[in-house]
Design a protein around this motif. Structure first.
Motif, PDB file in Angstrom:
ATOM      1  N   TRP A 359      45.349 -34.181   5.243  1.00  0.00           N
ATOM      2  CA  TRP A 359      43.890 -34.127   5.287  1.00  0.00           C
ATOM      3  C   TRP A 359      43.346 -33.102   6.167  1.00  0.00           C
ATOM      4  CZ3 TRP A 359      40.839 -34.020   9.457  1.00  0.00           C
ATOM      5  CH2 TRP A 359      41.255 -34.869  10.636  1.00  0.00           C
ATOM      6  N   TYR A 363      40.659 -30.901   4.395  1.00  0.00           N
ATOM      7  CA  TYR A 363      39.354 -30.624   5.097  1.00  0.00           C
ATOM      8  C   TYR A 363      38.848 -29.007   5.270  1.00  0.00           C
ATOM      9  CZ  TYR A 363      36.132 -30.493   9.266  1.00  0.00           C
ATOM     10  OH  TYR A 363      35.348 -30.250  10.087  1.00  0.00           O
ATOM     11  N   GLY A 395      37.224 -35.252  -0.278  1.00  0.00           N
ATOM     12  CA  GLY A 395      37.598 -35.283   1.353  1.00  0.00           C
ATOM     13  C   GLY A 395      38.002 -36.765   2.038  1.00  0.00           C
ATOM     14  N   ALA A 398      41.104 -38.285   0.557  1.00  0.00           N
ATOM     15  CA  ALA A 398      42.153 -37.517   0.902  1.00  0.00           C
ATOM     16  C   ALA A 398      42.500 -38.074   2.695  1.00  0.00           C
ATOM     17  CB  ALA A 398      42.116 -36.000   0.992  1.00  0.00           C
ATOM     18  N   GLY A 399      41.635 -38.780   3.276  1.00  0.00           N
ATOM     19  CA  GLY A 399      41.675 -39.138   4.639  1.00  0.00           C
ATOM     20  C   GLY A 399      40.983 -38.300   5.619  1.00  0.00           C
ATOM     21  N   VAL A 400      40.032 -37.648   5.247  1.00  0.00           N
ATOM     22  CA  VAL A 400      39.279 -36.773   6.248  1.00  0.00           C
ATOM     23  C   VAL A 400      38.187 -37.752   6.802  1.00  0.00           C
ATOM     24  CG1 VAL A 400      37.634 -34.799   6.711  1.00  0.00           C
ATOM     25  CG2 VAL A 400      39.460 -34.670   4.838  1.00  0.00           C
TER      26      VAL A 400
END
Lengths: 468, 468
Positions: A359, A363, A395, A398-400
């Protein structure tokens, strides 16, 4: 080789670039018109960057080619000319002349010099403070640029820096114009209500589960914005220095000049009241549902009826016409690039190429790409509407952290404005001031944007993670 | 009373007139917005006629009031700025400067002076001949005005009549500009293909059973048009005389100057080829389906790339901007007056009030009203689309011969253009030339229109009845 033949080689290279892209196979899944318009648009930007053609000439040529190749139908191609916010810039240009001509700009400039004028750097900070303080009441950075511009113009002129020669421009006018443009990128990100696109972004973020309020926005923005506020003028002071730096006598001289000016003249009164009403009107236009452009037209009508700004004055404002034409054209080209689906096509590609990365990498990549892609946009709001949702979604998936991704995209929407002269309608008055070449703006704009990107990514990310 | 206070009384009277109409009860069956827009529009025209405000200032004020009173929503109010034919005028303005600046205009003017230049009257006829001869290939009188204007401007300048002073204007520039504007009212009516609205009118007439061909149009038009062609310059020569009338030495001097000029310069070549391509492009735009405005933009791009017209030149063309603004606004106001149903409401009333009269009375009344009502219109085509069908129908039903009624309404559509500066897009370049005050145009325009009305009603009616 002669200067002339270099110029023609440059122009030829622009046409070759355009033709190569235009006649390349259209990428699968893309509307051919989108691809053709991309070819025209990117070669226009290229022509301006390599200084093959002035921005106006490049824009007119692009418009012609877009129509002749049937990439745009005429009615769409001319639609930018009736956009309210573009007319607002045109009228603000003329109103600004009234501020200068009436003498009110001079008076205000002397007042600022008297207070902050020991150094050019001091003046640049005073412009930024003014900007940041009025920003929460100005949901249009275009309108705010209309307020700042005549002040900066008067500051420059009354400090002896005019557009008559390169040397005179560089004294401090060019530097102050560039600082004012940079200031707007920061002030607009500081407050939720300082730019038209901010509240839309907040609403879009909410749909993806990220809540932002007026207060929390200010909290997240405070530390990175303050850092940028302090550093950006210092950076420009190094990379784009004014030739006149210290003016220890200036405050005393300004105080003397102020005394000589005596009380406000009739023209200054009219201009002052008109300008105050414009500021009020623009500030409250959202609440009162009054069209900002109509307010500007009204102000101009008052100035012309009272002869503060005359038909004779208008005769010399052909450059306002030039600015109006190129901005309307570039805005239209960019708008249709988006409408034809080019932007969402790009967004989709970016999403695919980032799958599987960690992430923090995703990011930083997303924010950087979001900033760079602004080279293709002529409206901050348009970019946000086209790409904010896609980028935020990618984002978050993707875990941001949602708030980090959302706030940083919103900041980027504001600080990416300076990558091109047409990157924001708030740039246009400064770009058309005569103090800045488009080359200057491309170069210093890149430096300011890169600096902002680093400041917000480093300071901003840590701060947001700390307080959220 | 001081000049200033007379001015303020005039302005106040405009506002009072507007307010009285605006707040009067809305006539039954009429959209309130139509009534309010009528109040705004008619006071704007009034303001210009009594010289209370310049046409630009009156227009901007009208726009503001229309938006503030919610008579027009902003998006509609600004729509005129992106109209292709309005942008065409703007660009033609700049191209015309290129013709003058390159020296080509001077050369062409000297050629004309050499041939026709013994008297100012001779020059005015030479302008009209040029106009009438190129007219059948120019379905846009706007584009044709773009061809004539730089020629007339060069003729004036090179005869020593510039816009620097009232005295210099009056030498012959003002007279020639006025003649050129009058010429367009005649040339446009001479050929079926000399004005955009003519073929539409023919199509509409056909639906009411009146057949007109290219040949029959020319036959009907020939005698009245020739009469107008001969008389109108003579009339203007009396009512709006040039102070320089006879210039017996001019042809010799012009021939000498031509010799001094030597062969064509590079700028003249570029300008000449560009202008020739513009003329060709405009002439064939209908057949080739190329947008006329894009052709103009293309011409300007060529002139700017080759530096025949530069950014520095543009700076002094602020008055082109002024013209663009007022014309776009007045066009929009008039367009919405029509869209809101004001015009058809008036048409209906006229129909009712004429019931029971004899056909010659009805015929003359209808034509006269049709001409007078053009004070409310900013586009000849718009008036034709709004009123031609109604008027033709009323006339035919009352017993007026169909071909007479149709042809005369079509002639009137063309010769009513000069009642106001904004009465036709073909006027606008001349109105913005600096040689004519709006007061001049209102006065001489009324004289020319009245003369045309009499010529066409008397000569034209008998001729049409004779040959039809």
């Amino acid at each position: 080789m002669s200067k002339l033949s270099i110029q023609y080689i440059k122009i030829a290279s622009v046409f070759i670039l355009g033709a190569v892209i235009y006649f390349s196979p259209v990428p699968q899944g893309l509307d051919p018109r989108a691809w053709h318009l991309f070819a025209i648009f990117i070669s226009t930007i290229f022509a301006v960057i390599i200084n093959a053609l002035p921005i106006l000439v490049a824009s007119i040529s692009a418009l012609t080619i877009a129509i002749f190749t049937k990439t745009l139908v005429p009615i769409d191609a001319y639609s930018g000319f009736s956009q309210g916010f573009i007319l607002l810039i045109l009228i603000a240009f003329l109103v600004a002349k009234g501020v200068v001509k009436s003498g009110l700009g001079t008076r205000f400039a002397y007042l600022m010099i008297k207070t902050f004028g020991k150094s050019t750097l001091g003046l640049s900070y005073s412009i930024m403070i003014t900007d940041c303080l009025i920003a929460p009441a100005f949901p249009s950075n275009t309108a705010r640029s209309g307020v700042l511009f005549p002040i900066v113009q008067s500051l420059a002129i009354d400090s002896g820096s005019t557009t008559d020669s390169e040397e005179s421009k560089k004294k401090m006018g060019s530097f102050l114009m560039m600082c004012a443009m940079a200031s707007l990128t920061i002030s607009s990100g500081l407050w939720l209500t300082a730019m038209a696109a901010n509240p839309s972004g907040v609403a879009m973020a909410k749909e993806l589960g990220v809540n932002i309020t007026f207060g929390s926005w200010l909290l997240y923005a405070s530390v990175p914005s303050l850092t940028a506020f302090i550093l950006i003028p210092l950076i420009l002071y190094k990379t784009f220095p004014p030739t006149v730096k210290n003016t220890p006598q200036a405050p005393v001289a300004a105080a003397k000049k102020l005394k000589e000016m005596g009380p406000l003249s009739k023209d200054e009164w009219v201009m002052g009241i008109t300008f105050f009403m414009l500021v009020l009107g623009w500030g409250f236009s959202g609440i009162l549902h009054i069209d900002k452009t109509a307010i500007a037209f009204c102000g101009l009508a008052v100035l012309m009826i009272s002869k503060v700004f005359t038909l004779e004055d208008l005769k010399h404002e052909g450059s306002a016409l030039g600015t109006f034409i190129w901005f309307a054209i570039l805005y239209t080209l960019s708008t249709y690039l988006n409408r034809y689906g080019f932007m969402s096509y790009i967004g989709e590609h970016i999403r695919h190429s980032l799958i599987g990365l960690s992430w923090p990498v995703i990011y930083v990549s997303l924010i950087t790409i979001y900033v760079l892609i602004h080279y293709l946009f002529v409206s901050q709001t348009a970019q946000m509407l086209a790409l904010f949702g896609v980028f935020l979604g990618v984002g978050i998936n993707a875990g941001v952290p949602g708030i980090l991704m959302a706030m940083m995209l919103l900041f980027a929407t504001n600080f990416n404005a300076m990558v091109t002269p047409q990157g924001s309608s708030a740039n246009v008055l400064f770009a058309g001031s005569g103090y800045l070449s488009t080359g200057d703006i491309y170069k210093q704009g890149a430096i300011v944007t890169l600096s902002n990107l680093l400041i917000y990514l480093v300071v901003g990310s840590f701060w947001i993670l700390l307080v959220s």
